[in-house]
Design an enzyme around this catalytic site. Structure first.
Site, mmCIF file in Angstrom:
data_model
loop_
_atom_site.group_PDB
_atom_site.id
_atom_site.type_symbol
_atom_site.label_atom_id
_atom_site.label_comp_id
_atom_site.label_asym_id
_atom_site.label_seq_id
_atom_site.Cartn_x
_atom_site.Cartn_y
_atom_site.Cartn_z
ATOM 1 N N GLN A 67 -1.765 0.870 0.882
ATOM 2 C CA GLN A 67 -1.849 2.206 1.433
ATOM 3 C C GLN A 67 -2.034 3.245 0.325
ATOM 4 O O GLN A 67 -1.392 3.175 -0.716
ATOM 5 C CB GLN A 67 -0.578 2.506 2.233
ATOM 6 C CG GLN A 67 -0.746 3.571 3.292
ATOM 7 C CD GLN A 67 0.314 3.472 4.374
ATOM 8 O OE1 GLN A 67 0.880 2.416 4.625
ATOM 9 N NE2 GLN A 67 0.583 4.576 5.021
ATOM 10 N N GLN A 86 9.975 -7.698 1.818
ATOM 11 C CA GLN A 86 9.063 -6.778 1.135
ATOM 12 C C GLN A 86 9.141 -5.359 1.690
ATOM 13 O O GLN A 86 8.982 -4.381 0.960
ATOM 14 C CB GLN A 86 7.627 -7.308 1.261
ATOM 15 C CG GLN A 86 6.590 -6.512 0.500
ATOM 16 C CD GLN A 86 5.317 -6.331 1.288
ATOM 17 O OE1 GLN A 86 5.348 -5.917 2.441
ATOM 18 N NE2 GLN A 86 4.193 -6.628 0.662
ATOM 19 N N ARG A 124 3.517 -3.524 11.927
ATOM 20 C CA ARG A 124 4.283 -3.170 10.729
ATOM 21 C C ARG A 124 4.218 -1.666 10.474
ATOM 22 O O ARG A 124 5.228 -1.018 10.184
ATOM 23 C CB ARG A 124 3.728 -3.941 9.531
ATOM 24 C CG ARG A 124 4.395 -3.677 8.182
ATOM 25 C CD ARG A 124 3.693 -4.517 7.120
ATOM 26 N NE ARG A 124 4.275 -4.425 5.777
ATOM 27 C CZ ARG A 124 3.861 -3.596 4.832
ATOM 28 N NH1 ARG A 124 2.856 -2.745 5.087
ATOM 29 N NH2 ARG A 124 4.424 -3.596 3.637
ATOM 30 N N HIS A 131 9.452 0.966 1.217
ATOM 31 C CA HIS A 131 10.022 0.088 0.189
ATOM 32 C C HIS A 131 11.376 0.589 -0.317
ATOM 33 O O HIS A 131 11.684 0.500 -1.503
ATOM 34 C CB HIS A 131 9.024 -0.127 -0.958
ATOM 35 C CG HIS A 131 7.782 -0.824 -0.519
ATOM 36 N ND1 HIS A 131 7.774 -2.145 -0.129
ATOM 37 C CD2 HIS A 131 6.516 -0.375 -0.347
ATOM 38 C CE1 HIS A 131 6.542 -2.477 0.239
ATOM 39 N NE2 HIS A 131 5.778 -1.416 0.116
ATOM 40 N N SER A 182 1.673 -4.233 -1.771
ATOM 41 C CA SER A 182 2.332 -3.858 -0.516
ATOM 42 C C SER A 182 1.539 -4.389 0.681
ATOM 43 O O SER A 182 1.407 -5.595 0.862
ATOM 44 C CB SER A 182 2.518 -2.339 -0.451
ATOM 45 O OG SER A 182 3.291 -1.962 0.664
ATOM 46 N N LEU A 183 0.953 -3.507 1.484
ATOM 47 C CA LEU A 183 0.124 -3.933 2.602
ATOM 48 C C LEU A 183 -0.937 -4.937 2.162
ATOM 49 O O LEU A 183 -1.274 -5.877 2.891
ATOM 50 C CB LEU A 183 -0.558 -2.705 3.218
ATOM 51 C CG LEU A 183 -1.834 -2.987 4.012
ATOM 52 C CD1 LEU A 183 -1.481 -3.587 5.349
ATOM 53 C CD2 LEU A 183 -2.693 -1.762 4.130
#
Length: 312
Positions: free
Chosen positions: A11, A251, A116, A202, A91-92
């Protein structure tokens, strides 16, 4: 022999119009966009190609959009027969890596990251969480400041350890503001920049989202990885589907150890990194970790056509 890693952005890399040339010029890529639209039940492609930007930037749209563009470009790259020794994603982007490694089908991945994104948007009421980029601070010193602020009653944590001198913090709005105010004096930061995000990603505040994601992932078929995946949570390679499932849940509320992940890959003999997806964010971070690495960004069909694959 030099090894290759495919890496996938997360992102923040999104841009209206991304992937359009792949859609227009490559049948396998067009099929990915069409599969995404069918899987989600609405025209994600239209949001990607036409926006508006404020709609694309909504987390529940951004996440499947970036995944779709990365896999569409991966499809075009794979026609050249290029294969990685490792995969990783920021991340993503870890979901794109998992599709590349055969752990998740694309359709399951795009539905999962859509959910998500929704879970992450819903986890913390608007305005109560925040994130900020801290430039120039040492990790240990910044972590100590975050711990001190949290102990004072306003939670803030390291969220993304991106590269030397660039760390993102996440937590309550008050906790992040405290880092903004105190980061230079108490952590040696050169700058602390608040980020425009919809939640404290996060951080431990995302645990409600992680619980919902765990339920979703329990119903998704996952296979062992055909290529080792370097996980954000522990910055080491994993192939077990069961372990990957657990790490994806963790995560959501754990820091993205990107710098550690790249250093792990370097230790495994990786010298060439191929960034697949929108933008060049990861290329910039990787070069800051080690300027001697070869980094290639495949963010369009024209970039792919300019690449001499046989030189890799």
């Amino acid at each position: 022999m030099s090894k290759i890693a495919f890496v996938f952005p997360g992102q923040g890399a999104q841009a209206v119009g991304m992937g359009k040339d792949a859609f227009d010029s490559f049948d396998h890529s067009r099929l990915i966009f069409e599969q995404a639209d069918r899987a989600l039940g609405f025209s994600l492609s239209n949001i990607i190609f036409e926006g508006p930007d404020e709609v694309l930037k909504q987390t529940a749209n951004t996440q499947p959009a970036l995944l779709t563009v990365s896999i569409a470009l991966l499809e075009a790259l794979q026609v050249h027969g290029m294969k990685p020794d490792y995969v990783a994603g920021h991340s993503l982007g870890e979901y794109s890596a998992l599709v590349a490694a055969g752990v998740l089908s694309f359709e399951d991945a795009v539905r999962t990251v859509r959910a998500r994104g929704q879970f992450m948007e819903q986890a913390v009421p608007s305005g109560q969480g925040a994130m900020a980029a801290v430039l120039g601070a040492e990790r240990g010193t910044l972590a100590a400041l975050c711990s001190a602020i949290t102990a004072e009653g306003t939670a803030v944590e390291l969220a993304n350890v991106n590269c030397p001198g660039q760390i993102v913090v996440s937590g309550t709005a008050a906790g992040v503001e405290a880092v903004v105010q105190r980061g230079k004096e108490e952590a040696g930061a050169k700058r602390v920049i608040p980020l425009e995000v919809s939640g404290p990603f996060h951080s431990s505040l995302m645990k409600p989202a992680a619980e919902n994601l765990q339920t979703t992932l329990a119903g998704i078929a996952m296979l062992d990885a055909t290529v080792p995946v370097v996980a954000n949570v522990n910055a080491t390679s994993v192939t077990s589907a069961d372990e990957i499932r657990n790490l994806l849940v963790e995560q959501v509320y754990s820091p993205v150890l990107w710098e550690d992940s790249i250093r792990f890959l370097i230790d495994q003999g990786v010298e060439t990194f191929v960034e697949i997806g929108s933008g060049t964010v990861l290329a910039g971070l990787i070069k800051k970790i080690d300027k001697n690495l070869r980094v290639i960004s495949i963010n369009s069909i024209s970039a792919l056509e300019a690449l001499k694959v046989n030189e890799l």
